[in-house]
Design an enzyme around this catalytic site. Structure first.
Site, PDB file in Angstrom:
ATOM      1  N   LYS A 176       5.284  -6.442  16.119  1.00  0.00           N
ATOM      2  CA  LYS A 176       5.557  -6.841  14.739  1.00  0.00           C
ATOM      3  C   LYS A 176       6.126  -5.635  13.999  1.00  0.00           C
ATOM      4  CE  LYS A 176       3.718  -6.623  10.778  1.00  0.00           C
ATOM      5  NZ  LYS A 176       4.890  -6.558   9.908  1.00  0.00           N
ATOM      6  N   GLY A 229       1.568   3.474  10.666  1.00  0.00           N
ATOM      7  CA  GLY A 229       1.647   3.066   9.264  1.00  0.00           C
ATOM      8  C   GLY A 229       0.666   3.863   8.432  1.00  0.00           C
ATOM      9  N   GLY A 230       0.292   3.314   7.299  1.00  0.00           N
ATOM     10  CA  GLY A 230      -0.565   4.038   6.364  1.00  0.00           C
ATOM     11  C   GLY A 230      -2.011   4.117   6.842  1.00  0.00           C
ATOM     12  N   GLU A 232      -4.808   3.632   5.177  1.00  0.00           N
ATOM     13  CA  GLU A 232      -5.698   2.541   4.758  1.00  0.00           C
ATOM     14  C   GLU A 232      -5.500   1.313   5.665  1.00  0.00           C
ATOM     15  OE1 GLU A 232      -6.142   5.487   2.266  1.00  0.00           O
ATOM     16  OE2 GLU A 232      -7.657   4.018   2.804  1.00  0.00           O
ATOM     17  N   GLY A 234      -4.477   1.422   8.719  1.00  0.00           N
ATOM     18  CA  GLY A 234      -5.048   1.815  10.013  1.00  0.00           C
ATOM     19  C   GLY A 234      -6.550   1.575  10.055  1.00  0.00           C
ATOM     20  N   GLU A 251      -1.155   5.997  14.470  1.00  0.00           N
ATOM     21  CA  GLU A 251      -0.311   7.076  13.938  1.00  0.00           C
ATOM     22  C   GLU A 251      -0.245   6.859  12.440  1.00  0.00           C
ATOM     23  OE1 GLU A 251       0.848   9.507  15.664  1.00  0.00           O
ATOM     24  OE2 GLU A 251       0.563   8.771  17.704  1.00  0.00           O
ATOM     25  N   CYS A 285       6.196  10.854   7.993  1.00  0.00           N
ATOM     26  CA  CYS A 285       4.744  11.075   8.019  1.00  0.00           C
ATOM     27  C   CYS A 285       4.419  12.549   8.150  1.00  0.00           C
ATOM     28  CB  CYS A 285       4.136  10.283   9.167  1.00  0.00           C
ATOM     29  SG  CYS A 285       4.989  10.573  10.715  1.00  0.00           S
ATOM     30  N   GLU A 386      -0.836  11.343   0.000  1.00  0.00           N
ATOM     31  CA  GLU A 386       0.508  11.224   0.558  1.00  0.00           C
ATOM     32  C   GLU A 386       1.399  10.435  -0.406  1.00  0.00           C
ATOM     33  OE1 GLU A 386       1.125   8.472   3.827  1.00  0.00           O
ATOM     34  OE2 GLU A 386       2.282  10.004   4.867  1.00  0.00           O
TER      35      GLU A 386
HETATM   36  P1  NAD Z   1       1.763   0.116   6.044  1.00  0.00           P
HETATM   37  O1  NAD Z   1       0.461   0.559   6.584  1.00  0.00           O
HETATM   38  O2  NAD Z   1       1.803  -0.555   4.737  1.00  0.00           O
HETATM   39  O3  NAD Z   1       2.483  -0.885   7.071  1.00  0.00           O
HETATM   40  C1  NAD Z   1       2.661  -0.584   8.427  1.00  0.00           C
HETATM   41  C2  NAD Z   1       2.693  -1.887   9.226  1.00  0.00           C
HETATM   42  O4  NAD Z   1       1.422  -2.502   9.158  1.00  0.00           O
HETATM   43  C3  NAD Z   1       3.701  -2.909   8.712  1.00  0.00           C
HETATM   44  O5  NAD Z   1       4.310  -3.540   9.804  1.00  0.00           O
HETATM   45  C4  NAD Z   1       2.820  -3.869   7.938  1.00  0.00           C
HETATM   46  O6  NAD Z   1       3.377  -5.155   7.833  1.00  0.00           O
HETATM   47  C5  NAD Z   1       1.568  -3.870   8.797  1.00  0.00           C
HETATM   48  N1  NAD Z   1       0.346  -4.310   8.110  1.00  0.00           N
HETATM   49  C6  NAD Z   1       0.081  -4.268   6.791  1.00  0.00           C
HETATM   50  N2  NAD Z   1      -1.154  -4.783   6.544  1.00  0.00           N
HETATM   51  C7  NAD Z   1      -1.680  -5.117   7.742  1.00  0.00           C
HETATM   52  C8  NAD Z   1      -2.935  -5.678   8.158  1.00  0.00           C
HETATM   53  N3  NAD Z   1      -3.891  -5.969   7.284  1.00  0.00           N
HETATM   54  N4  NAD Z   1      -3.134  -5.890   9.460  1.00  0.00           N
HETATM   55  C9  NAD Z   1      -2.191  -5.567  10.364  1.00  0.00           C
HETATM   56  N5  NAD Z   1      -0.978  -5.059  10.042  1.00  0.00           N
HETATM   57  C10 NAD Z   1      -0.729  -4.820   8.743  1.00  0.00           C
HETATM   58  O7  NAD Z   1       2.638   1.427   6.066  1.00  0.00           O
HETATM   59  P2  NAD Z   1       4.122   1.609   5.567  1.00  0.00           P
HETATM   60  O8  NAD Z   1       4.126   1.701   4.100  1.00  0.00           O
HETATM   61  O9  NAD Z   1       4.995   0.620   6.237  1.00  0.00           O
HETATM   62  O10 NAD Z   1       4.463   3.040   6.201  1.00  0.00           O
HETATM   63  C11 NAD Z   1       4.191   4.233   5.564  1.00  0.00           C
HETATM   64  C12 NAD Z   1       3.018   4.934   6.193  1.00  0.00           C
HETATM   65  O11 NAD Z   1       3.208   5.089   7.603  1.00  0.00           O
HETATM   66  C13 NAD Z   1       2.821   6.340   5.671  1.00  0.00           C
HETATM   67  O12 NAD Z   1       1.471   6.543   5.408  1.00  0.00           O
HETATM   68  C14 NAD Z   1       3.277   7.213   6.821  1.00  0.00           C
HETATM   69  O13 NAD Z   1       2.715   8.495   6.836  1.00  0.00           O
HETATM   70  C15 NAD Z   1       2.871   6.408   7.997  1.00  0.00           C
HETATM   71  N6  NAD Z   1       3.619   6.811   9.178  1.00  0.00           N
HETATM   72  C16 NAD Z   1       2.966   7.510  10.170  1.00  0.00           C
HETATM   73  C17 NAD Z   1       3.664   7.953  11.288  1.00  0.00           C
HETATM   74  C18 NAD Z   1       2.987   8.750  12.365  1.00  0.00           C
HETATM   75  O14 NAD Z   1       3.591   8.893  13.425  1.00  0.00           O
HETATM   76  N7  NAD Z   1       1.793   9.291  12.154  1.00  0.00           N
HETATM   77  C19 NAD Z   1       5.021   7.675  11.392  1.00  0.00           C
HETATM   78  C20 NAD Z   1       5.658   6.972  10.374  1.00  0.00           C
HETATM   79  C21 NAD Z   1       4.935   6.548   9.275  1.00  0.00           C
END
Ligand code: NAD
Length: 492
Positions: A176, A229-230, A232, A234, A251, A285, A386
């Protein structure tokens, strides 16, 4: 022009969402709708997961041979490469990043498929010298069905770096992508289809995280969740995955320190300080979002940094003159601007930037100026949280110990850099940083060969390199009796 991208890829077929619904995909440089993507439902996610389960358990992929998988992955790499410019243009149009960055991302993704195609045929496992005429060994096996959930800042690379090792190791997969950037992922699945993976091995379900992502992280047929992703989100995924004890790799976010000592090469350190925070609009990130400057160079360094930051050309990523593109969405831009206002309210000193850019045709795009704050308190929210945009906070330090203490004083631990011409000091400080990705006298270069991931609340596990391959495998010990006779433990 609106591109019709409203398809899911489930069990080897391109299908509509079961609800028939779509969602809009925009170009952040002008806010225009450029595509309609399929709004996958919980039922779509379940169907994709079942297809992946069947392909692994009964369809034959679970018994596939590394050499055959390598051949398929190599084909994917060739197919991406053949459409390289189309991929780059798509990511720039959908994500906003400058074309030179999108082009780099494409070559990175190609390399990931080739790297894992090569790696999966290499020796693995161990044997042990044990007593009792037993030959003991360890083999690595695929985990099963992988659910991958990704974010939007590197749309192609984030997906490639999960798909390539997961499939190389013999898993099946349901992916996804981020709702904001599904377009290059759809193209990537066209390449997977064309390469000839059997039905159900790789499935794509676009749609909302709260529905499709939620199903992936809870469904009992999924063995592992790989998430970027973020923090929270995670945490939510980790909780949801706990009921079925899924393997997890996370990540997550960062607030990474970049430490510059007075003895560093001045112009090199200034140059990298800019690159550390303003590359990819700060939507990285591992961005060097906290700059720690030793007091002797604090004033001249800031003066030079601000002078250069103000010259950065902000515009449509498709314009070859552009050095920094728009933020990903209106909501995200507003979040970043709110952080800038918060910085002002908290008493941080705004040195440059701070505004949305609306002149020179940028009116409908989500452009924010490169922004630099000077701060003197570690507890400010703009120091701790962040922002994920082009906002740098600069702090002053006196001693090596103080630099280390400030560097480590957030909940994150993703990355960090040190600039100094004292080799021993560089090593001392880097060893003390509680972070998984570090640099000495540079910032940002990372390679598919090396592990990627964070300490503390920046994540769990590692992607990329051999570590990132092992993360998609289970470890099994096999004990073989070399004297096949009764043990005689119990009297007859
Ligand atoms: P996000 O957490 O909002 O979304 C990431 C993904 O999770 C999206 O596909 C979203 O649709 C999905 N998602 C949202 N709610 C969910 C739930 N309840 N259950 C399952 N999936 C869900 O993050 P974002 O705003 O898309 O990305 C930004 C964040 O990602 C930043 O915090 C950044 O630091 C982090 N990031 C980390 C890395 C790394 O390698 N450590 C790399 C890139 C980005």
């Amino acid at each position: 022009m609106t591109v019709k991208a409203n398809r899911l890829f489930i069990n080897g077929e391109w299908v509509d969402s079961s609800s028939g619904e779509t969602f809009e995909v925009r170009n952040p440089a002008n806010g225009e709708v450029i595509a309609l993507a399929a709004k996958g439902t919980r039922e779509d996610a379940q169907r994709a997961i079942k297809a992946a389960r069947f392909a692994f358990d009964e369809g034959g992929w679970g018994d596939s041979k590394a050499r055959d998988r390598a051949e398929l992955l190599w084909k994917v790499a060739d197919l991406i490469e053949a459409r390289a410019e189309e991929f780059a243009q798509t990511d720039t149009r959908n994500n906003g990043k400058p074309l030179r960055e999108s082009r780099y991302d494409v070559s990175d993704a190609v390399n990931q498929f080739r790297y894992y195609a090569g790696l999966c045929t290499k020796p693995q496992g161990q044997t042990y010298d044990v007593p009792d005429d037993i030959s003991a060994m360890v083999v690595r096996e695929p985990i099963g069905v992988v659910g991958a959930i990704t974010c939007w800042n590197y749309p192609l690379v984030m997906n490639a770096q999960k798909i390539a090792p997961a499939l190389a190791a013999g898993n099946t997969l349901v992916l996804k992508p981020a709702d904001l950037t599904p377009l290059s992922t759809i193209m990537l699945f066209e390449c997977l289809e064309q390469a000839g993976f059997p039905p159900g091995v790789a499935n794509l379900v676009t749609g909302p995280g709260s529905v499709v992502g939620d199903e992936i992280s809870r469904n009992e047929l999924v063995d592992k969740v790989a998430f970027t992703g973020g923090t929270e989100t995670g945490i939510t995924i980790m909780k949801n995955a706990a009921d079925t004890v899924k393997k997890l790799s996370l990540e997550l976010g960062g607030k990474s320190p970049n430490i510059v000592f007075a003895d560093a090469d001045f112009e090199t350190a200034v140059d990298y300080a800019l690159f550390a925070i303003f590359a990819n609009q700060g939507e990285v990130c591992s961005a060097g979002s906290r700059l720690l400057l030793q007091e002797e160079i604090y004033e001249p360094f800031l003066a030079r940094l601000v002078e250069r930051a103000q010259k950065i050309v902000v515009g449509d990523g498709a314009d070859p003159e552009t050095e920094m593109g728009p933020l990903i969405s209106k909501e995200h831009m507003e979040r970043v601007l709110a952080y800038i206002q918060l910085g002002r309210d908290e008493g941080a000193q705004l040195l440059c930037g701070g505004n949305r850019l609306t002149d020179r045709g940028r009116g409908n795009g989500y452009f924010v100026e490169p922004t630099i704050f000077a701060v003197d308190r570690q507890d400010l929210r703009i120091v701790q949280e962040e922002i994920f945009g082009p906002v740098l906070v600069v702090q002053k330090f006196t001693t090596e110990q103080e630099a280390i203490r400030l560097a480590n004083s957030t909940r994150y631990g993703l990355a960090g850099g040190v600039f100094t011409n004292d080799g021993a000091k560089a090593q001392r400080v880097i060893r003390k940083l509680r972070a998984g990705i570090t640099w000495i006298n540079t910032y940002h270069p990372t390679f598919n060969e090396a592990p990627w991931g964070g300490y503390k609340m920046s994540g769990i596990g590692r992607e990329l390199g051999t570590y990132g391959y092992e993360a998609y495998t289970e470890v099994k010990q096999i004990n073989v009796n070399l004297q096949v006779q009764p043990i005689g433990w119990f009297r007859e």
